[in-house]
Design a protein around this motif. Structure first.
Motif, PDB file in Angstrom:
ATOM      1  N   ARG A 105      35.985 -14.999 -77.092  1.00 19.03           N
ATOM      2  CA  ARG A 105      35.970 -14.473 -78.454  1.00 19.03           C
ATOM      3  C   ARG A 105      34.538 -14.162 -78.905  1.00 19.03           C
ATOM      4  NH1 ARG A 105      37.508 -11.327 -82.129  1.00 19.03           N
ATOM      5  NH2 ARG A 105      37.226 -11.995 -84.258  1.00 19.03           N
ATOM      6  N   GLN A 106      33.614 -15.076 -78.589  1.00 19.93           N
ATOM      7  CA  GLN A 106      32.225 -14.899 -79.016  1.00 19.93           C
ATOM      8  C   GLN A 106      31.621 -13.607 -78.479  1.00 19.93           C
ATOM      9  OE1 GLN A 106      30.193 -16.878 -81.032  1.00 19.93           O
ATOM     10  NE2 GLN A 106      32.102 -17.867 -81.567  1.00 19.93           N
ATOM     11  N   PHE A 107      32.019 -13.236 -77.250  1.00 19.80           N
ATOM     12  CA  PHE A 107      31.412 -12.057 -76.645  1.00 19.80           C
ATOM     13  C   PHE A 107      32.279 -10.813 -76.772  1.00 19.80           C
ATOM     14  CE2 PHE A 107      29.174 -15.559 -74.546  1.00 19.80           C
ATOM     15  CZ  PHE A 107      27.893 -15.209 -74.926  1.00 19.80           C
ATOM     16  N   THR A 108      33.361 -10.883 -77.554  1.00 22.89           N
ATOM     17  CA  THR A 108      34.156  -9.671 -77.743  1.00 22.89           C
ATOM     18  C   THR A 108      34.237  -9.285 -79.217  1.00 22.89           C
ATOM     19  OG1 THR A 108      36.141 -11.033 -77.769  1.00 22.89           O
ATOM     20  CG2 THR A 108      35.603  -9.968 -75.710  1.00 22.89           C
ATOM     21  N   ILE A 109      33.506 -10.010 -80.075  1.00 18.31           N
ATOM     22  CA  ILE A 109      33.552  -9.697 -81.510  1.00 18.31           C
ATOM     23  C   ILE A 109      32.914  -8.329 -81.755  1.00 18.31           C
ATOM     24  CG2 ILE A 109      32.572 -10.317 -83.752  1.00 18.31           C
ATOM     25  CD1 ILE A 109      32.944 -13.208 -82.979  1.00 18.31           C
ATOM     26  N   ALA A 110      33.580  -7.530 -82.581  1.00 23.28           N
ATOM     27  CA  ALA A 110      33.007  -6.238 -82.982  1.00 23.28           C
ATOM     28  C   ALA A 110      32.937  -6.210 -84.496  1.00 23.28           C
ATOM     29  CB  ALA A 110      33.856  -5.094 -82.461  1.00 23.28           C
ATOM     30  N   TRP A 111      31.876  -5.614 -85.022  1.00 19.80           N
ATOM     31  CA  TRP A 111      31.717  -5.522 -86.478  1.00 19.80           C
ATOM     32  C   TRP A 111      31.291  -4.112 -86.852  1.00 19.80           C
ATOM     33  CZ3 TRP A 111      26.524  -4.640 -86.114  1.00 19.80           C
ATOM     34  CH2 TRP A 111      25.865  -5.260 -85.050  1.00 19.80           C
ATOM     35  N   VAL A 112      31.683  -3.159 -85.995  1.00 16.46           N
ATOM     36  CA  VAL A 112      31.222  -1.788 -86.207  1.00 16.46           C
ATOM     37  C   VAL A 112      31.768  -1.218 -87.514  1.00 16.46           C
ATOM     38  CG1 VAL A 112      33.001  -0.898 -84.643  1.00 16.46           C
ATOM     39  CG2 VAL A 112      31.047   0.486 -85.159  1.00 16.46           C
ATOM     40  N   ALA A 164      22.845  -6.249 -78.320  1.00 18.98           N
ATOM     41  CA  ALA A 164      21.688  -7.066 -78.703  1.00 18.98           C
ATOM     42  C   ALA A 164      22.140  -8.317 -79.427  1.00 18.98           C
ATOM     43  CB  ALA A 164      20.750  -6.247 -79.591  1.00 18.98           C
ATOM     44  N   GLU A 165      23.157  -8.157 -80.281  1.00 14.00           N
ATOM     45  CA  GLU A 165      23.646  -9.318 -81.020  1.00 14.00           C
ATOM     46  C   GLU A 165      24.249 -10.345 -80.068  1.00 14.00           C
ATOM     47  OE1 GLU A 165      26.645 -11.384 -83.740  1.00 14.00           O
ATOM     48  OE2 GLU A 165      27.040 -10.171 -81.983  1.00 14.00           O
ATOM     49  N   GLN A 166      24.952  -9.857 -79.045  1.00 16.78           N
ATOM     50  CA  GLN A 166      25.547 -10.789 -78.068  1.00 16.78           C
ATOM     51  C   GLN A 166      24.480 -11.543 -77.290  1.00 16.78           C
ATOM     52  OE1 GLN A 166      28.342  -8.674 -75.690  1.00 16.78           O
ATOM     53  NE2 GLN A 166      29.672  -8.239 -77.437  1.00 16.78           N
ATOM     54  N   ALA A 167      23.392 -10.839 -76.969  1.00 20.67           N
ATOM     55  CA  ALA A 167      22.314 -11.504 -76.245  1.00 20.67           C
ATOM     56  C   ALA A 167      21.702 -12.600 -77.104  1.00 20.67           C
ATOM     57  CB  ALA A 167      21.246 -10.483 -75.850  1.00 20.67           C
ATOM     58  N   THR A 168      21.569 -12.338 -78.409  1.00 19.32           N
ATOM     59  CA  THR A 168      21.007 -13.348 -79.316  1.00 19.32           C
ATOM     60  C   THR A 168      21.966 -14.503 -79.502  1.00 19.32           C
ATOM     61  OG1 THR A 168      20.157 -11.428 -80.471  1.00 19.32           O
ATOM     62  CG2 THR A 168      19.767 -13.555 -81.490  1.00 19.32           C
ATOM     63  N   ARG A 169      23.253 -14.204 -79.438  1.00 17.64           N
ATOM     64  CA  ARG A 169      24.288 -15.215 -79.658  1.00 17.64           C
ATOM     65  C   ARG A 169      24.420 -16.159 -78.460  1.00 17.64           C
ATOM     66  NH1 ARG A 169      29.515 -14.852 -82.666  1.00 17.64           N
ATOM     67  NH2 ARG A 169      28.931 -12.899 -83.613  1.00 17.64           N
ATOM     68  N   ALA A 170      24.117 -15.635 -77.263  1.00 19.21           N
ATOM     69  CA  ALA A 170      24.396 -16.383 -76.028  1.00 19.21           C
ATOM     70  C   ALA A 170      23.865 -17.824 -76.031  1.00 19.21           C
ATOM     71  CB  ALA A 170      23.874 -15.613 -74.829  1.00 19.21           C
ATOM     72  N   PRO A 171      22.581 -18.059 -76.416  1.00 17.65           N
ATOM     73  CA  PRO A 171      22.106 -19.450 -76.375  1.00 17.65           C
ATOM     74  C   PRO A 171      22.907 -20.386 -77.281  1.00 17.65           C
ATOM     75  CG  PRO A 171      20.318 -17.936 -76.947  1.00 17.65           C
ATOM     76  CD  PRO A 171      21.532 -17.109 -76.776  1.00 17.65           C
ATOM     77  N   PHE A 172      23.336 -19.884 -78.433  1.00 17.14           N
ATOM     78  CA  PHE A 172      24.100 -20.738 -79.351  1.00 17.14           C
ATOM     79  C   PHE A 172      25.471 -21.059 -78.764  1.00 17.14           C
ATOM     80  CE2 PHE A 172      21.348 -18.132 -82.178  1.00 17.14           C
ATOM     81  CZ  PHE A 172      20.489 -19.148 -82.535  1.00 17.14           C
ATOM     82  N   VAL A 173      26.077 -20.059 -78.122  1.00 16.11           N
ATOM     83  CA  VAL A 173      27.373 -20.289 -77.484  1.00 16.11           C
ATOM     84  C   VAL A 173      27.211 -21.333 -76.375  1.00 16.11           C
ATOM     85  CG1 VAL A 173      29.227 -19.228 -76.174  1.00 16.11           C
ATOM     86  CG2 VAL A 173      28.153 -17.963 -78.029  1.00 16.11           C
ATOM     87  N   ALA A 174      26.135 -21.210 -75.605  1.00 15.33           N
ATOM     88  CA  ALA A 174      25.882 -22.170 -74.529  1.00 15.33           C
ATOM     89  C   ALA A 174      25.706 -23.573 -75.106  1.00 15.33           C
ATOM     90  CB  ALA A 174      24.645 -21.752 -73.740  1.00 15.33           C
ATOM     91  N   ALA A 175      25.009 -23.671 -76.239  1.00 15.62           N
ATOM     92  CA  ALA A 175      24.779 -24.984 -76.851  1.00 15.62           C
ATOM     93  C   ALA A 175      26.100 -25.600 -77.304  1.00 15.62           C
ATOM     94  CB  ALA A 175      23.826 -24.843 -78.036  1.00 15.62           C
ATOM     95  N   ILE A 176      26.967 -24.777 -77.919  1.00 17.07           N
ATOM     96  CA  ILE A 176      28.252 -25.298 -78.389  1.00 17.07           C
ATOM     97  C   ILE A 176      29.105 -25.743 -77.197  1.00 17.07           C
ATOM     98  CG2 ILE A 176      30.393 -24.703 -79.583  1.00 17.07           C
ATOM     99  CD1 ILE A 176      28.728 -22.875 -81.403  1.00 17.07           C
ATOM    100  N   ALA A 177      29.088 -24.937 -76.114  1.00 19.76           N
ATOM    101  CA  ALA A 177      29.853 -25.302 -74.920  1.00 19.76           C
ATOM    102  C   ALA A 177      29.310 -26.592 -74.310  1.00 19.76           C
ATOM    103  CB  ALA A 177      29.799 -24.162 -73.906  1.00 19.76           C
ATOM    104  N   ALA A 178      27.974 -26.740 -74.298  1.00 17.84           N
ATOM    105  CA  ALA A 178      27.367 -27.962 -73.743  1.00 17.84           C
ATOM    106  C   ALA A 178      27.801 -29.178 -74.553  1.00 17.84           C
ATOM    107  CB  ALA A 178      25.839 -27.830 -73.750  1.00 17.84           C
TER     108      ALA A 178
END
Lengths: 270, 273
Positions: free
Chosen positions: B81-88, B121-135
């Motif tokens: 879900r985190q990597f498929t969100i669209a807000w166009v 770009a937004e997904q790249a910025t989001r990635a570390p936070f997603v990793a932290a939540i998964a950890a």
């Protein structure tokens, strides 16, 4: 003293009528929105009932709650969602704009309490269908669950619903107030909204850790489960008292926090 | 020619990443607002638990997923879900209402690419936070930790990219309606409801009654969360069916979106003009 307080309350009520009258007149310009909101409400209700039916269809009971009893919880949750979209979101989202554009100055200069002005300035009619549907679901499911309509039960239920609205308002207002320091915290309300989705189901349906979190840290239990218990006429006295206490503490806390935050407010230009 | 395009893509992405990093606190909050799968995991894991305790009087089949599969499924659903969100829709509505679209249209770059770059770009910025939540998730529930096989991980990655493409195209079609209406985002609200309930975000499709599940699979929604999530979680899914369905939806949505865009631009005459 007594008469001064009385006239103060009357003044606030008159102001409130003016605020909401103009807001409704403005919103009625967008009639297509009504159709969209009705569809969205129907879709959301159908989806929530569907998910609940998936659980109950397997012959399980969610945390000891029967199907009808769980529907009462869903009804309370729908009602609160409606309150949030009618009153909380339209008003508190403007606080962000006021801080960003410096127009909070004008609000603070008005001869009326600033928290009152910010919390009640406008009203959106589009949450009303949700409030109606929530109430209808509560009444229907509570009757099917065998709840009595005695005056004592009804009074307790109304009191608990009021307490849960007060708690919800406090949570929203606390987050909105942090805008004074961090202009861009509006997204925090999205986090709140996501977490409050837990309130669609009775709190006993969750594992221990989450249950503790949703009672002590984020009072979701007091938002939907306790009012639902009161409606079903089986709430324990201690929980009722605790709920009123949490609501009172929440209101005092957000009042104090607002006063505290204003000390740090220096308008956009100064 | 092609090196020019490559440079354009690099500059576009670089500038968008710089913008998004400015908003990292906001993006962290957006990432956090996707906690719903974890709440639903709490609920479903208790349902499963009660089957074992009751001994299954009539619900012998249970919900078809055990505690471990549920935990992995909902974590995967969260990540997908985190990597498929669209807000166009929201970005486009603001741009077109505020008249920023006009200069974009004059540039020799189709404006939709600008939004694609912003999303990546937004997904790249989001990635570390997603990793932290998964950890954090694995820290709390170490027994659920798993490593997908390289084939499954690759398939899940591809499916997530396709799912993002579907969501982006679906939203772009609605965004194009901004050319005709000022309130296209209200339609997005309607679209988000079946996405929430039919995609598998709140309940795995395995728990649906067979008829409902079959009907849901004719909509684009299960392919956008459930299919990639089950690939990642190591559940049983038909690869051929999933990828075929995704390809079919993209084949429908892409021409539709481009067609709507062309019609819209022809009709467009700057807000207020």
């Amino acid at each position: 003293m007594g008469s001064a307080r009385g006239s103060g309350l009357r003044r606030h009520l008159i102001t409130l009528r003016r605020f909401w009258g103009t807001a409704l007149a403005g919103q009625m310009e967008y009639q297509l929105n009504l159709l969209i909101e009705l569809l969205a409400m129907a879709g959301n209700m159908a989806g929530s009932v569907f998910v609940l039916s998936l659980v109950y269809g397997q012959g399980h009971r969610l945390g000891g709650w029967s199907w009808e009893q769980a529907l009462v919880v869903l009804g309370v949750s729908t009602l609160l969602d409606g309150v949030a979209s009618t009153l909380l979101r339209p008003n508190l989202s403007t606080l962000v704009t006021h801080v960003q554009q410096g127009t909070l100055d004008f609000v603070l200069l008005k001869p009326i309490d600033s928290q009152f002005w910010i919390s009640t300035r406008t009203v959106s009619p589009w949450g009303l269908p949700e409030i109606g549907a929530g109430l209808a679901l509560i009444v229907w499911a509570a009757r099917r669950a065998g709840a009595s309509a005695e005056p004592a039960t009804l009074t307790t239920a109304a009191l608990m619903l009021l307490a849960s609205v007060a708690i919800l308002y406090s949570l929203w207002f606390l987050i909105a107030t942090t805008t004074i320091w961090f202009v861009k915290t509006w997204n925090a309300t999205e986090v709140l909204r996501a977490a409050l989705a837990a309130g669609r189901y009775p709190i006993t349906a969750y594992p221990g850790g989450l249950r503790t979190f949703f009672t002590l840290v984020l009072p979701v239990a007091f938002l939907t489960t306790v009012p639902a218990e009161a409606i079903l006429g089986r709430a324990a006295g201690s929980w009722l008292l605790l709920s009123v206490a949490v609501a009172g503490a929440g209101l005092l806390l957000c009042r104090g926090f607002w006063r505290f935050a204003l000390r740090f407010y220096t308008s956009a230009s100064s | 020619m092609s090196s020019g395009r490559l440079r354009l893509a690099r500059v576009l992405l670089g500038s968008q990443v710089a913008t998004m990093i400015e908003y990292r606190a906001e993006i962290a909050l957006w990432a956090l607002s996707g906690v719903l799968p974890f709440i639903m995991l709490g609920l479903w894991s208790q349902v499963e638990g009660s089957t074992g305790a009751a001994g299954g009087v009539d619900g012998g089949a249970g919900i078809g997923l055990d505690r471990l599969q549920l935990a992995r499924y909902f974590l995967s659903a969260f990540v997908v879900r985190q990597f498929t969100i669209a807000w166009v829709v929201f970005a486009f509505e603001e741009d077109s209402l505020q008249g920023r679209l006009s200069p974009y249209l004059l540039q020799p770059l189709p404006p939709l690419w600008r939004y694609v770059a912003a999303h990546l770009a937004e997904q790249a910025t989001r990635a570390p936070f997603v990793a932290a939540i998964a950890a954090l998730f694995f820290l709390l529930q170490p027994w659920a930790l798993w490593l997908p096989t390289p084939q499954r991980a690759g398939a899940a990655l591809l499916a997530t990219i396709l799912a993002f493409t579907m969501n982006f195209l679906l939203q772009s079609c609605i965004a194009c309606l901004c050319f005709w209406s000022e309130r296209a985002s209200a339609l997005e609200r309607l679209l988000s409801i079946p996405l929430l309930f039919l995609s598998g975000l709140v309940a795995p499709l395995e728990t649906f009654p067979p008829g409902v599940r079959a009907a849901a699979q004719w909509t684009p929604f299960p392919w956008m969360i459930h299919f990639p999530a089950q690939l990642l979680a190591g559940g049983s899914v038909s690869l051929a069916q999933g990828f075929a369905a995704m390809a079919a939806w993209i084949a429908v949505l892409l021409p539709l979106c481009l067609g709507l865009w062309r019609l819209g631009v022809r009709r467009y005459s700057a807000m207020g003009a």
